[in-house]
Scaffold this active site. Structure first.
Site, mmCIF file in Angstrom:
data_model
loop_
_atom_site.group_PDB
_atom_site.id
_atom_site.type_symbol
_atom_site.label_atom_id
_atom_site.label_comp_id
_atom_site.label_asym_id
_atom_site.label_seq_id
_atom_site.Cartn_x
_atom_site.Cartn_y
_atom_site.Cartn_z
ATOM 1 N N ASP A 360 -43.649 74.161 7.610
ATOM 2 C CA ASP A 360 -42.729 73.872 6.503
ATOM 3 C C ASP A 360 -42.911 74.875 5.360
ATOM 4 O OD1 ASP A 360 -43.239 71.680 8.146
ATOM 5 O OD2 ASP A 360 -42.928 70.209 6.585
ATOM 6 N N GLU A 490 -38.264 67.476 17.963
ATOM 7 C CA GLU A 490 -39.388 66.824 18.644
ATOM 8 C C GLU A 490 -38.940 65.642 19.501
ATOM 9 O OE1 GLU A 490 -42.744 68.045 15.296
ATOM 10 O OE2 GLU A 490 -41.748 66.095 15.189
ATOM 11 N N LYS A 602 -33.579 65.435 16.512
ATOM 12 C CA LYS A 602 -34.262 64.961 15.308
ATOM 13 C C LYS A 602 -33.933 65.830 14.104
ATOM 14 C CE LYS A 602 -38.953 64.102 13.543
ATOM 15 N NZ LYS A 602 -40.384 64.360 13.760
ATOM 16 N N GLN A 603 -33.884 67.138 14.323
ATOM 17 C CA GLN A 603 -33.622 68.069 13.234
ATOM 18 C C GLN A 603 -33.036 69.342 13.805
ATOM 19 O OE1 GLN A 603 -38.046 68.434 12.619
ATOM 20 N NE2 GLN A 603 -37.456 70.462 11.899
#
Length: 768
Positions: A360, A490, A602-603
């Site tokens: 991140d 994930e 998820k993203q």
């Protein structure tokens, strides 16, 4: 419970009314920090209701032994725990003979909390009727000093409202602390010495295993009717605690208050044998300045931070509050003063996720700190990774890689991998690519190449070696493939040829080879030093290029999109909009097996690659991929909405971009993921800043020049932000009618606005 209880305000986070069910959530939302330490917004006085105690010291952790059913080669031995540190904020309060506890009071009225983001302080006020019938008014304010970052200050004021009463303040320290997050219920702290002297007290304690030595300290000053008074304290000493008790007969309507100064000195910054001495010196400084003086310095320090980092939004207070909350929490977590530190996903607001460093930082936080601080702060974040290069090489070696190949950890405190879910530890290797990208991004934005010959090239070589060994040649495809990985999404584990990971690997090897050649040509002494140290040869970089020229990328002819991984189209392709709302969020409602077999993302995964390498693809390609993948994305990662907001804005879909922006900026304030009581999503907050600056503002650096394509959501009247671009501060203001630019410094700067050149001159407001 839908957490919409935070009052809308441009500069403050405000809660009105006492609701026991919201205490833990508010402890997260009202957290404070100063880069060196932080704490959840726990009550100073006793509270026997549901609470999550949390005080944290930057860089202090415990290696909690991994708990798994069976061991695997290369498995991390521990999961680094962000440690709940000794508590210095506590003040036990007796009203007559009754302990003040909001959980047991007859009534609590006029309860209000405020986190003042403009000035950097947290305040709580209420009136209460105790079981004895005594009514009191309380106001308590605290802050963690930016000026003296080892100290915090509390002002706790009590006024009896309906009778005279004896009031006792007993400020205390407590090192008998446990973590909520622990694998084996280990004892994390060992208390070694407790001392007191007049109005001061000290607890020396060290962490087990890691042996960080700390001194937790306090000093108390008392005031009655607004004037300082002296009361000799009664000492209350336990095995792991020390308190100083002050009793006074207080008249009805008069205010009795305490100023408590407290904090930590740590062996990371001082000689272990001199921690108490350092604490006394810190207290002397703080007490000499005094509570009001420290508060004034706090306001001035925050004013300076806001001068550069503020984003103003006119016409939408919820959006304004959201972005300031994000910017405030980022600055509370990390200020760039210490290159040994990094930015944990929860910062100083909770224990979840362990460790202080994820990918991140490089993907989301570096751009924020580069543009709102200066290049030295971003350099510190890059230097942090260079300092951990040997550990990254060790991490790769444990997994069977050789020749100086480096695998940076998914989660770390000291460079050593400490994440213990195998599908992430071994397979979510794309984190390596984010680190290489941050090096590229730093040079692109700052124009400063010096990091690469000094440190960065060694990092790039280690990463390139890892990718070169991690791929294998497929006889079937006659191309290089990458098997058994987990991408940013994930919700797919152990897949083959995750497009994002393959693309990053190719780019990293190409970029490393380019930089090797550039350093060889332009910095021959550095090149010789690095080549000797790493045993680098020309043949090796040619081998990298052989792989990158023949890398396999899964592609669907039918949909004309890159596939997230080889088997993505084998799934039952039901879009998120067709899911029953009662099934959401799927990470709380479904089995892991069901999630892994679903198409739900998820993203951002493929779209994360399109975000990083936007200039590698056409706008038409972005639109096609966005339209294909976004309908399957559940955004159950805090890192997801910001990327989609930026891309929706680029595609001119402002309503969608605005919706994603609001979700990322108010993720915690509105508790979208129903988990805010565990702590805030600090690293994704940088994505909120990116949503405005890169999304709505359209800021890019292309061909060594700043480019803007400004857009504005219809909900806003205007917005404005500043960036520090190569030591010149540019203010950009956007409204429906016009876009204006102003630059400080003494040089003109040529930029591009909507693909047309514009010259900025200091002292002039220029409209595009």
């Amino acid at each position: 419970m839908n957490q919409d209880y935070i009052k809308t305000d441009p500069w403050s986070i405000i809660e009105e009314g006492f609701n026991k069910e919201l205490v833990k959530s508010s402890e997260s939302l009202f957290s404070i920090g100063n880069g060196a330490m932080g704490q959840r917004a726990n009550f100073e006085e006793e509270y026997t209701g549901e609470t999550f105690q949390g005080s944290y010291i930057a860089g202090v952790y415990y290696p909690d032994k991994t708990r798994v059913g069976w061991w695997k080669n290369g498995y991390p031995e521990y999961f680094a725990k962000v440690l709940n540190a000794p508590n210095w904020i506590g003040i036990e309060i007796l009203i007559g003979d009754e302990l003040l506890d909001l959980n047991t009071c007859k009534s609590v009225n006029d309860f209000k909390r405020e986190l003042n983001m403009r000035e950097g302080w947290y305040q709580r006020s209420f009136t209460a009727q105790l079981q004895s019938g005594v009514e009191i008014s309380v106001c308590t304010t605290r802050f963690l000093s930016l000026d003296i970052d080892e100290v915090g200050a509390i002002q706790y004021e009590i006024t009896p409202l309906n009778q005279n009463v004896d009031i006792t303040f007993c400020p205390y320290l407590d090192s008998g602390i446990t973590n909520e997050d622990t694998n084996w219920d280990d004892k994390f702290w060992n208390t070694t010495n407790i001392t007191s002297e007049g109005n001061q007290a000290f607890i020396e304690a060290h962490t087990m295993k890691t042996n960080f030595a700390t001194c937790t300290f306090m000093e108390a000053k008392l005031l009655y009717k607004g004037s300082p008074i002296e009361i000799s304290p009664n000492l209350k000493k336990g095995d792991t605690s020390v308190g100083l008790s002050y009793e006074l007969a207080v008249e009805k309507g008069e205010c009795f208050s305490i100023h408590k100064f407290g904090g930590y000195t740590v062996s990371r910054n001082h000689n272990e044998s001199e921690l108490v001495k350092a604490a006394k010196s810190t207290l002397q400084k703080a007490v000499t300045i005094g509570y009001e003086g420290l508060l004034q310095k706090q306001k001035e320090a925050w004013a300076q931070i806001w001068e550069m980092s503020d984003i103003t939004i006119e016409g939408d207070v919820k959006a304004q509050q959201g972005i300031r909350f994000n910017i405030f929490q980022l600055n509370q977590t990390y200020l760039g003063k210490d290159s040994r530190l990094n930015i944990g996903p929860k910062g100083f607001t909770g224990e979840k996720y362990g460790g202080s460093t994820y990918w991140d930082t490089e993907a989301y936080c570096v751009p924020f700190y580069m543009a709102t601080k200066n290049q030295e702060v971003a350099w510190s974040l890059l230097e942090y990774r260079y300092n951990h290069l040997e550990k990254a090489i060790e991490n790769a070696k444990k997994l069977g890689f050789t020749n100086g190949a480096a695998l940076y950890p998914m989660v770390t405190m000291n460079g050593e991998e400490c994440h213990n879910e195998w599908e992430i530890t071994f397979e979510e290797i794309h984190r390596n690519g984010a680190i290489a990208f941050a090096i590229y991004n730093y040079h692109r934005f700052t124009g400063d190449y010096s990091y690469i010959p000094k440190m960065g090239l060694e990092v790039l070589i280690g990463i390139a070696r890892f990718w070169h060994q991690r791929v294998n040649f497929s006889e079937e495809k006659q191309q290089y493939v990458m098997l058994g990985v987990t991408g940013p999404n994930e919700y797919e584990n152990n897949v083959n040829n995750n497009w994002y990971t393959n693309y990053l690997a190719k780019w990293c090897m190409d970029y490393a080879a380019e930089q090797v050649q550039k350093v060889k040509n332009e910095y021959p002494e550095d090149y010789k030093r690095i080549a000797d140290k790493t045993n680098l040869t020309t043949v090796e970089t040619e081998d990298w290029n052989k792989v990158t020229n023949n890398m396999y990328f899964p592609f669907s002819e039918k949909h004309q999109v890159f596939l997230q991984q080889d088997g993505f189209l084998d799934k039952e392709m039901i879009k998120v909009q067709d899911l029953d709302k009662s099934e959401r969020p799927i990470n709380q409602k479904w089995s892991w097996d069901r999630i892994l077999r679903s198409p739900y993302i998820k993203q951002a995964d493929v779209l994360q690659g399109f975000y990083f390498f936007e200039d590698h693809f056409s706008k038409v390609a972005l639109e096609k991929h966005f339209d294909f993948y976004e309908p399957f994305t559940v955004h159950e990662s805090s890192l997801s909405p910001c990327v989609h907001s930026i891309q929706a804005a680029k595609l001119g879909r402002m309503e969608q971009a605005y919706t994603f922006y609001l979700r990322t900026s108010r993720l915690d304030l509105d508790d979208y993921n129903k988990e805010v009581e565990e702590g805030l999503h600090i690293t994704s907050m940088a994505g909120t800043w990116m949503s405005i600056v890169e999304g709505f503002g359209g800021m890019r650096v292309l061909d060594n020049q700043l480019h803007f394509t400004p857009r504005i959501p219809k909900q806003w009247d205007s917005y404005s932000f500043k960036i520090n671009f190569r030591n010149q501060v540019i203010t950009i203001t956007v409204s429906e009618q016009k876009v204006s630019f102003e630059i400080t410094g003494n040089q003109d700067l040529k930029i591009q606005v909507n693909e047309k050149p514009l010259m900025l001159t200091p002292g002039k407001v220029v409209q595009a």
